[in-house]
Design a protein around this motif. Structure first.
Motif, PDB file in Angstrom:
ATOM      1  N   MET A  21       0.664  -1.224   0.016  1.00 19.33           N
ATOM      2  CA  MET A  21      -0.166   0.075  -0.130  1.00 19.33           C
ATOM      3  C   MET A  21       0.694   1.240   0.014  1.00 19.33           C
ATOM      4  N   LYS A  22       1.826   1.229   0.742  1.00 17.23           N
ATOM      5  CA  LYS A  22       2.884   2.286   0.717  1.00 17.23           C
ATOM      6  C   LYS A  22       3.572   2.637  -0.678  1.00 17.23           C
ATOM      7  N   LYS A  23       3.853   1.448  -1.244  1.00 16.25           N
ATOM      8  CA  LYS A  23       4.368   1.726  -2.712  1.00 16.25           C
ATOM      9  C   LYS A  23       3.354   2.052  -3.893  1.00 16.25           C
ATOM     10  N   GLN A  24       2.120   1.627  -3.374  1.00 17.60           N
ATOM     11  CA  GLN A  24       0.972   1.945  -4.393  1.00 17.60           C
ATOM     12  C   GLN A  24       0.850   3.322  -4.155  1.00 17.60           C
ATOM     13  N   VAL A  25       0.512   3.981  -3.120  1.00 19.25           N
ATOM     14  CA  VAL A  25       0.474   5.306  -2.872  1.00 19.25           C
ATOM     15  C   VAL A  25       1.406   6.120  -3.574  1.00 19.25           C
ATOM     16  N   ALA A  26       2.693   5.874  -3.331  1.00 24.73           N
ATOM     17  CA  ALA A  26       3.859   6.560  -3.898  1.00 24.73           C
ATOM     18  C   ALA A  26       3.713   6.558  -5.616  1.00 24.73           C
ATOM     19  N   GLU A  27       3.260   5.694  -5.981  1.00 23.94           N
ATOM     20  CA  GLU A  27       2.796   5.381  -7.459  1.00 23.94           C
ATOM     21  C   GLU A  27       1.741   6.486  -7.999  1.00 23.94           C
ATOM     22  N   ARG A  28       0.803   6.263  -7.130  1.00 20.57           N
ATOM     23  CA  ARG A  28      -0.497   7.068  -7.187  1.00 20.57           C
ATOM     24  C   ARG A  28      -0.204   8.665  -7.371  1.00 20.57           C
ATOM     25  N   LYS A  29       0.779   8.978  -6.304  1.00 16.07           N
ATOM     26  CA  LYS A  29       1.049  10.389  -6.451  1.00 16.07           C
ATOM     27  C   LYS A  29       2.036  10.751  -7.486  1.00 16.07           C
ATOM     28  N   LYS A  30       2.791   9.893  -8.087  1.00 24.39           N
ATOM     29  CA  LYS A  30       3.325  10.017  -9.332  1.00 24.39           C
ATOM     30  C   LYS A  30       2.454  10.200 -10.642  1.00 24.39           C
ATOM     31  N   GLU A  31       1.480   9.462 -10.368  1.00 26.76           N
ATOM     32  CA  GLU A  31       0.297   9.487 -11.361  1.00 26.76           C
ATOM     33  C   GLU A  31      -0.480  10.621 -11.552  1.00 26.76           C
TER      34      GLU A  31
END
Length: 246
Positions: A21-31
């Protein structure tokens, strides 16, 4: 697996889910950031009439769009991994619940069996105590009811002669040998009867009988049964107590 193993597994999966979830949140911020930049470049391209500038903006938009596709793919991949981990977590939580239930039932059965065994032992001990008390009462009744006949009072209230002492000691030795064979060699009753040999030199026949009764009742009850107690008394004193044991 044990409860401890399932707990460790559940904890491990929860940790993995938190990391995903932490990694997914980081990628969503990039998105979100890329979408914002693409929108900004699109506005700039729309507001200018210079062809080369428009083309430059478009190239930047194309590059960031490709990056956005890659980031969106990673977000989707994380979402799939999270879904799989949540299923794995749910499955292991079920295993954990079943393992806890199983261990609880096992512990309850062990406690129940322990209580049943304790109750059985208590009943057995209670029965032994009742039997012991009954035996003690029988012995006490026998010797309490024993009285030297009037005709024997005169004869009994005299000291032993040397010959009689020798015969008495032989009879006591015979009794001690019998007790030792029966496994009473280390018992108090054995030592107490042994002491009669020394005391018989100083007391009368009547006193020795009374002393023997006291020793058998005081030290014998609970260690020897009524029949053996009567046999000891009879062998040493030649007094038959068989009729009193019925």
């Amino acid at each position: 697996m044990s409860v401890s193993s399932y707990r460790n597994k559940v904890s491990q999966i929860n940790s993995q889910i938190a990391d995903l979830m932490k990694k997914q949140v980081a990628e969503r911020k990039k998105e979100v950031d890329l979408n914002s930049k693409i929108n900004d470049l699109s506005k700039r391209a729309f507001s200018t009439k210079n062809l080369s500038t428009i083309q430059s903006y478009q190239r930047q938009i194309d590059g960031k769009s490709k990056e956005l596709i890659r980031i969106s793919s990673k977000v989707a991949d994380f979402e799939k991994k999270l879904a799989d981990k949540r299923k794995e977590l749910s499955r292991n939580q079920d295993y954990l619940t079943k393992a806890i239930d199983s261990e609880t039932k096992k512990r309850q059965n062990q406690e129940l069996n322990f209580l049943k065994e304790k109750e059985r032992i208590n009943r057995s001990e209670l029965g032994n105590i009742r039997n012991l008390n009954s035996e003690i009462q029988r012995q006490q009744n026998i010797f309490e009811n024993y009285q030297v006949p009037e005709s024997e009072l005169t004869d009994d209230d005299v000291d032993y002669s040397l010959k009689e002492l020798t015969e008495l000691h032989d009879r006591i030795n015979s009794v001690l040998e019998k007790l030792e064979k029966l496994g009473y060699g280390q018992e108090i009753i054995f030592d107490e009867i042994e002491q009669l040999k020394g005391k018989s030199k100083k007391i009368s026949k009547k006193d020795l009988k009374m002393m023997l009764i006291g020793k058998i009742v005081s030290f014998g009850m609970g260690k020897i049964d009524t029949e053996l107690a009567a046999q000891i008394f009879e062998e040493i004193t030649s007094v038959d107590l068989t009729k009193l044991i019925e």
